[in-house]
Design a protein around this motif. Structure first.
Motif, short mmCIF file in Angstrom:
data_model
loop_
_atom_site.label_atom_id
_atom_site.label_comp_id
_atom_site.label_asym_id
_atom_site.label_seq_id
_atom_site.Cartn_x
_atom_site.Cartn_y
_atom_site.Cartn_z
N MET A 1 10.23 -7.71 19.71
CA MET A 1 9.44 -8.89 17.70
C MET A 1 10.37 -9.55 18.11
N THR A 2 11.97 -9.81 17.86
CA THR A 2 12.56 -11.10 18.43
C THR A 2 12.22 -12.33 18.94
N PRO A 113 26.86 -16.31 9.20
CA PRO A 113 26.34 -15.67 10.48
C PRO A 113 27.10 -16.03 11.23
N PHE A 114 27.47 -16.95 11.11
CA PHE A 114 27.86 -17.96 13.30
C PHE A 114 29.44 -18.33 13.16
N GLU A 115 30.48 -17.48 12.03
CA GLU A 115 31.02 -18.86 12.21
C GLU A 115 32.01 -18.26 12.97
N PHE A 159 23.26 -27.55 16.70
CA PHE A 159 23.74 -27.46 15.55
C PHE A 159 22.24 -27.16 15.05
N TYR A 160 20.98 -27.89 15.48
CA TYR A 160 19.59 -28.08 14.33
C TYR A 160 19.33 -26.64 14.94
N LEU A 161 19.53 -25.90 15.78
CA LEU A 161 18.90 -24.22 16.32
C LEU A 161 19.25 -23.08 15.54
N MET A 162 21.35 -23.92 15.05
CA MET A 162 21.40 -22.88 14.43
C MET A 162 21.11 -22.86 13.38
N SER A 163 21.02 -23.78 12.75
CA SER A 163 20.15 -23.85 11.38
C SER A 163 19.22 -23.26 10.60
N ARG A 164 17.93 -23.49 11.78
CA ARG A 164 17.31 -22.32 11.59
C ARG A 164 16.81 -21.56 11.81
N ALA A 165 17.82 -21.39 12.86
CA ALA A 165 18.31 -19.70 13.05
C ALA A 165 18.39 -18.99 12.10
N ALA A 166 19.54 -19.37 11.14
CA ALA A 166 19.95 -18.87 9.75
C ALA A 166 18.68 -18.03 8.95
N ASN A 167 17.60 -18.75 9.29
CA ASN A 167 16.54 -18.11 8.42
C ASN A 167 15.48 -16.93 8.35
N PHE A 168 16.00 -16.66 10.15
CA PHE A 168 15.53 -14.97 10.22
C PHE A 168 17.00 -14.35 10.91
N GLU A 170 16.34 -11.52 11.50
CA GLU A 170 16.38 -10.17 12.67
C GLU A 170 16.76 -11.51 13.96
N LEU A 171 17.67 -12.79 14.20
CA LEU A 171 17.46 -12.95 15.43
C LEU A 171 19.07 -13.04 14.91
N VAL A 172 19.35 -13.49 14.18
CA VAL A 172 21.12 -13.32 13.30
C VAL A 172 21.14 -12.43 14.28
N ASN A 173 20.98 -11.36 14.11
CA ASN A 173 21.22 -9.88 14.39
C ASN A 173 21.60 -9.59 16.07
N ASP A 174 20.60 -10.31 16.38
CA ASP A 174 20.31 -10.16 17.96
C ASP A 174 21.18 -11.15 18.83
N LYS A 175 22.86 -10.76 19.10
CA LYS A 175 23.31 -11.87 19.60
C LYS A 175 22.38 -12.46 21.00
N ALA A 176 22.47 -11.74 21.87
CA ALA A 176 21.61 -11.84 23.23
C ALA A 176 20.38 -12.77 22.92
N GLU A 177 19.32 -12.87 22.24
CA GLU A 177 18.58 -13.89 21.95
C GLU A 177 18.80 -14.90 20.91
#
Length: 282
Positions: A1-2, A113-115, A159-168, A170-177
């Motif tokens: 899924m992720t 979430p990425f503090e 920085f840019y990828l983190m800002s985009r990932a913040a909208n998902f 399921e990705l925020v919660n999957d630290k490895a992915e």
């Protein structure tokens, strides 16, 4: 899924970066304004000071940088933006605009979430930026301001990828992915963003190759400076999670320098590194 979410983010970014009119992330707005102003060959210090003065954080950082040990060996303090710009140089304003943009992004609500990752990333970024300036002057004998700028933006893709990932979520919660996405794609995406912003070819090349392991015998150009600064910083302030990625290989430092020489470089530059880190990230 992720994995499907990761693919969607990369697909969206590829579409954005290949379009005729790129919509830059909000956190780069002030950087874009400064970049546009600096492209004017007739821009005066007074005009740039007016633009900087409209942004309190930029004003504070420019003045702080002008009073840093690295740029103020005389110890004579400056308190106004115009004088600060004269001391640090107009190109340094570009560096500070990126510093403000990235720091504000990391403090935004969307990045909560990425503090922990954000703190490590900013510590690493400011350390690399300062080390780049030191290495440029001490070893490569190249422009220290351009080197510091390269160090500050070398992980712009993270920085840019983190800002985009913040909208998902399921990705925020999957630290490895998430970690795999950041590690695997940040250099290419950072290169593409900086290219769209019109950065010099030397900076683009250095950012593109800063994670590419290679043997070097001397530190002679901007790519070498950034590569070595990144390796040194990875020994003391790495943003990557060792549990997810393993330790970063920094063995090139031991082949490039003997232990005594490396220790001398680090010791001699420590005051300047701390001074510039404080100025950029204060």
């Amino acid at each position: 899924m992720t994995n499907a979410v990761t693919f969607k983010i990369l697909e969206d970014i590829a579409r954005d970066l290949s379009s005729d009119e790129i919509t830059f992330p909000t956190f780069l707005d002030i950087t874009f304004q400064v970049r546009s102003a600096l492209k004017d060959p007739n821009l005066s210090v007074e005009q740039l000071a007016k633009l900087v003065g409209a942004e309190p954080l930029m004003s504070a950082k420019i003045i702080r940088m002008s009073n840093s040990v690295a740029l103020n060996p005389s110890g004579r303090e400056i308190a106004d933006v115009k004088s600060a710009i004269v001391r640090v140089g107009m190109e340094a304003v570009r560096t500070v605009s990126f510093a403000v943009a990235m720091e504000q992004l990391l403090k935004s609500k969307q990045m909560q979430p990425f503090e922990n990752l954000s703190q490590r990333l900013w510590e690493h970024t400011s350390h690399v930026a300062a080390l780049c300036r030191v290495l440029a002057r001490k070893l490569a004998k190249i422009n220290g301001d351009e080197a510091m700028f390269s160090g500050l933006v070398h992980d712009l893709g993270v920085f840019y990828l983190m800002s985009r990932a913040a909208n998902f979520p399921e990705l925020v919660n999957d630290k490895a992915e998430l970690h795999a996405l950041l590690v695997g794609w940040h250099d290419n995406i950072g290169h593409a963003l900086l290219s769209a912003l019109g950065s010099p070819e030397s900076v683009l090349e250095a950012v593109r190759d800063h994670e590419t392991d290679r043997e070097i015998s001397t530190v002679s150009n901007l790519s070498d400076v950034l590569y070595v600064a990144n390796k040194i910083a990875n020994r003391s302030s790495c943003w990557r999670d060792p549990e997810l990625d393993g330790a970063v290989d920094t063995s090139v430092l031991d082949t490039l320098f003997d232990a005594e020489t490396l220790a001398e470089i680090i010791d001699e530059s420590e005051e300047e590194v701390q001074s510039l880190k404080a100025a950029l990230g204060g």
